[in-house]
Each structure stands twice: as structure tokens, then as C-alpha cells.
Write an enzyme that holds these catalytic residues in place. Structure first.
Site, short mmCIF file in Angstrom:
data_model
loop_
_atom_site.label_atom_id
_atom_site.label_comp_id
_atom_site.label_asym_id
_atom_site.label_seq_id
_atom_site.Cartn_x
_atom_site.Cartn_y
_atom_site.Cartn_z
N ASP A 96 77.78 20.37 82.95
CA ASP A 96 76.73 20.82 83.87
C ASP A 96 75.41 21.11 83.18
O ASP A 96 74.61 21.90 83.66
CB ASP A 96 77.23 22.08 84.58
N GLU A 118 84.89 16.82 83.59
CA GLU A 118 84.87 18.23 84.03
C GLU A 118 84.07 18.35 85.33
O GLU A 118 83.12 19.13 85.46
CB GLU A 118 84.28 19.15 82.95
N GLU A 132 73.28 25.67 85.96
CA GLU A 132 74.45 24.78 85.84
C GLU A 132 75.10 24.44 87.16
O GLU A 132 75.58 23.32 87.35
CB GLU A 132 75.48 25.40 84.89
N HIS A 197 75.39 34.32 76.10
CA HIS A 197 74.20 33.47 76.05
C HIS A 197 73.66 33.03 77.40
O HIS A 197 72.60 32.46 77.49
CB HIS A 197 74.49 32.20 75.24
N ARG A 199 71.94 32.19 80.79
CA ARG A 199 70.57 32.40 81.26
C ARG A 199 70.50 33.58 82.25
O ARG A 199 69.59 34.39 82.19
CB ARG A 199 70.07 31.11 81.93
N HIS A 229 74.10 33.79 69.58
CA HIS A 229 73.48 32.53 70.03
C HIS A 229 72.03 32.50 69.55
O HIS A 229 71.35 33.53 69.53
CB HIS A 229 73.52 32.49 71.56
N1 UDP Z 1 81.51 28.08 69.89
C1 UDP Z 1 81.51 27.72 68.54
N2 UDP Z 1 80.87 28.54 67.66
C2 UDP Z 1 80.23 29.68 68.03
C3 UDP Z 1 80.22 30.04 69.41
C4 UDP Z 1 80.87 29.20 70.31
O1 UDP Z 1 82.08 26.70 68.15
O2 UDP Z 1 79.67 30.37 67.17
C5 UDP Z 1 82.18 27.20 70.85
C6 UDP Z 1 83.16 27.88 71.79
O3 UDP Z 1 84.44 27.98 71.21
C7 UDP Z 1 83.14 26.99 73.01
C8 UDP Z 1 81.71 26.49 73.03
O4 UDP Z 1 81.19 26.68 71.72
O5 UDP Z 1 83.99 25.87 72.89
C9 UDP Z 1 80.95 27.31 74.03
O6 UDP Z 1 79.63 26.97 74.01
P1 UDP Z 1 78.56 27.80 74.82
O7 UDP Z 1 78.99 29.23 74.85
O8 UDP Z 1 77.26 27.44 74.21
O9 UDP Z 1 78.59 27.16 76.27
P2 UDP Z 1 79.53 27.23 77.53
O10 UDP Z 1 80.95 27.35 77.13
O11 UDP Z 1 79.10 28.40 78.36
O12 UDP Z 1 79.25 25.94 78.21
#
Ligand code: UDP
Length: 347
Positions: A96, A118, A132, A197, A199, A229
Site C-alpha cells: 500500500d 497483499e 495507505e 513510524h 504518519r 525510524h
Molecule cells: N524492520 C527491520 N529493521 C528495523 C525495523 C523494522 O528490518 O530496524 C522490518 C520489520 O521486521 C518489518 C518491516 O521492517 O518486516 C516493517 O517496516 P515498516 O515498519 O517500515 O513498515 P510497515 O510494516 O508498517 O509497512
């Protein structure tokens, strides 16, 4: 010819199993990196091949952070040029993000089929998560094939009347299994892993960080770890986290992240991915959001929506979780199934 598009950390994490499956099945594909998250790309770039096409130049220059509109326009412009100059039968987008929506929209304009990995997640609230929810709804309107990760997502798409919907699971389970197989079983500690993180939470980050401070002070046995982040709206409040049992660290690579999840007592997060990954390690997840498009974690007793009131849920979080069962997000063979469908749709 298949094009796999990614621009952010979660897209790379959730698409590398698909890339591996395409290779195993001998399918021809190319990859494009849009440069949407340049700063986090370094941490995960070894999961995927060096991209065949890279829009990073569109993001170079003094400006470190772009507005949503600026990112969207830059990606659209570069994608339009890519599609004018190269032939693709199908473009695969994930999730998204602005990257996913921009690539899908430009592929549609250029008469190229879009496959959405997804697909069908919904909160039914365009403000949560923002932007998203809008991106994923719009992608569902124009995609040709939809890979739904859960029964709920599948039903959402059916209700919207779109065709070519396949219930395949979420590639996150494939991604976790890829590394879990090589990990020693981590011993549970008193570490609480936190990521923040979103928004929608940027406006409340001070309040959320103060909650973490309060939690840390009242629970000295816990060691709170926050891989922070890079977004400036998160970074600018990091000084508020001064309790001795809070450790703020730089973002970590994916295998290290999985190790941290595995040894955690429980998780506190607003991330979509962590709500899924927690179920692969049988960890409770306090979801720092008002709404979630991933109700499955809550339904199996591992998740709780806490909004900003994190500390109120600590008693629940400390109760050991129900016994581990298969993740509601898949059986680890999702990428194989997606590759097989792509072969069919690309013909
Ligand atoms: N992640 C990572 N290192 C970090 C923080 C998160 O590899 O320091 C991974 C986490 O395990 C997950 C993904 O990044 O698979 C999540 O990304 P983010 O939080 O940016 O986005 P969202 O999951 O909300 O789409």
C-alpha cells in the site's frame, strides 16, 4: 516479462521470497527500485538482486524528505519513461505504499497488467492508516490479479466485485521462515521491542514517547529497545526517551530484526509487518493504532489495539500467550503459489 517493483523496506522484505520463487521456477523478470526510502534501502538491499532499473536519481539532491505528492510525482514520471522504453507483460506491486500505487497507476495507463501482492487489506477508514488505506483501495480498482493474504482480505475483495482474486497467504511468513531456519531458537528475555513510524502517529509522537518513558520507569525489569525510524518526525523527539532501561538504536538489518523479535518478551508497534511477524514467533503485540487492517493477530489472542494508551495494556502483555499455532498469515509457501499464478497470467 515480469517487472517486480519496490521502493521501501517492507516491500523488499515481502517481495524477496517472490523473487527467489521466480528464479526457482525459471521465469524471466526484472526489478525496479523507486528510491522512495533511500535511507532504509541500505539495510535490506542484500535481500534482493541489484535492481535492473533504479529511480534513485529522481530523489537525489539536497532535499532529504519529500512530501507524499512529490514522491508520487517523481515515481510516476520515472515509471512512465520506463514503460515507454521497455516491454513488460505484468507489473508486480506489493502492499500500500506510494511506490505500489504510482507503479500500478502508470502500468495501467500503459496497458500493462498489474498483479497486487497483499491485496484486500482494509480498515474502511481512509484516515487510518494514511495514506495507505487509499493506496490499497485504488490499487484494487486497477489491478488485474489480486493475491489476498487472508480469508478476510479475500472476502473484502469479493465484496468489492473484483475478479482474479487468489487466497495465497502473506509472503512475510516465507520471509521469516527463510531466516528462522538458520537461527538458533532465541531464548525469551525481558526485552520489549518497539517500532513506531506511522504518519498518523507523527502528530502524537511526543505523547507516545512519554508513554514509553512512563512504562519504562514503572517497569524497571523491562529493557525497551527501539530501532528508531529515520523519519524526522520520529527522530526529533528521541531525546524524550531518557529512562535507563530504554535503548534507542539505529534501524537494523532484517535477520537482526527477526532475532530481536524472537528474543522479545512482547512487541509494541504501529507497523503492519510486525503485527504479522509477531504471530510467527508467538509474541504478543501492543498495536499503537486506532484501527488495524490485520485483525487476525487480535483474533488469535496475540494482539491488542491500544491507541496511544500503551501502559494500560501492560498487565495483559505480561500474561504468557496461548500456545503457538500456525500463523494466520500463511504457511510459508505463498511466494511459490504467486510465481505459479504469474506464469499463468503472464502467458
Ligand atoms: N524492520 C527491520 N529493521 C528495523 C525495523 C523494522 O528490518 O530496524 C522490518 C520489520 O521486521 C518489518 C518491516 O521492517 O518486516 C516493517 O517496516 P515498516 O515498519 O517500515 O513498515 P510497515 O510494516 O508498517 O509497512
Amino acid at each position: 516479462m515480469i517487472l517486480i517493483a519496490f521502493g521501501t523496506r517492507p516491500e523488499i522484505i515481502k517481495l524477496f521470497p517472490v523473487i527467489n520463487a521466480l528464479k526457482e521456477q525459471g521465469l524471466h523478470f526484472r526489478t525496479v527500485f523507486t528510491g522512495q526510502q533511500m535511507d532504509l534501502y541500505e539495510d535490506v538491499k542484500e535481500l534482493v538482486p541489484v535492481p535492473d532499473f533504479n529511480f534513485a536519481d529522481a530523489f537525489s539532491g539536497k532535499q532529504k524528505h519529500n512530501t507524499l505528492g512529490e514522491s508520487f510525482i517523481k515515481i510516476c514520471k520515472a515509471a512512465e519513461k520506463l514503460f515507454q522504453e521497455n516491454h513488460f507483460d505484468i507489473v508486480v506491486v506489493q502492499g500500500d505504499t506510494t511506490t505500489a500505487y504510482a507503479l500500478a497507476q502508470m502500468a495501467f495507463y500503459n496497458g500493462i497488467k498489474v498483479a497486487h501482492v497483499e491485496a484486500g487489506l482494509r480498515t474502511f477508514d481512509l484516515a487510518n492508516p494514511y495514506p495507505e488505506e487509499l493506496n490499497r483501495v485504488l490499487i484494487s480498482r486497477l489491478a488485474y490479479v489480486h493475491f489476498a493474504p487472508t480469508k478476510q482480505a479475500f472476502l473484502n475483495l469479493q465484496r468489492e466485485g473484483v475478479g482474479n482474486v487468489h487466497l495465497v497467504g502473506n509472503t512475510i511468513v516465507d520471509a521469516v521462515n527463510f531466516f528462522k531456519a538458520k537461527m538458533n531458537s532465541p531464548a525469551t528475555s525481558r526485552k520489549v521491542l518497539v517500532t513506531l513510524h506511522r504518519r498518523e502517529n507523527h502528530f502524537h509522537m511526543e505523547m507516545i514517547f512519554d508513554e514509553l518513558q512512563f512504562l519504562a520507569s514503572g517497569n524497571p525489569d523491562l529493557e525497551i529497545i527501539l530501532p528508531i525510524h529515520p523519519n524526522p518526525n520520529v527522530q526529533k523527539h528521541r531525546k524524550r526517551l531518557s529512562a535507563p532501561n530504554i535503548r534507542v538504536i539505529d534501524p537494523v538489518g532484517y535477520p537482526e530484526m527477526l532475532r530481536l523479535i524472537g528474543e522479545s518478551y512482547f512487541l509494541i508497534t504501529d507497523s503492519g509487518g510486525l503485527q504479522e511477524e509477531g504471530t510467527c514467533f508467538n509474541k504478543k503485540v501492543l498495536v499503537v493504532r486506532e484501527k488495524t487492517e490485520r485483525p487476525e493477530t487480535i483474533e488469535i489472542g496475540l494482539g491488542r489495539l491500544v491507541g496511544k494508551e500503551i501502559s494500560k495494556a501492560i498487565t495483559w502483555a505480561r500474561i504468557p500467550p496461548p500456545p503457538l499455532r500456525e500463523s494466520p498469515y500463511g504457511n510459508g509457501h505463498t511466494a511459490e503459489m504467486i510465481a505459479e499464478y504469474l506464469k499463468k497470467y503472464g502467458d
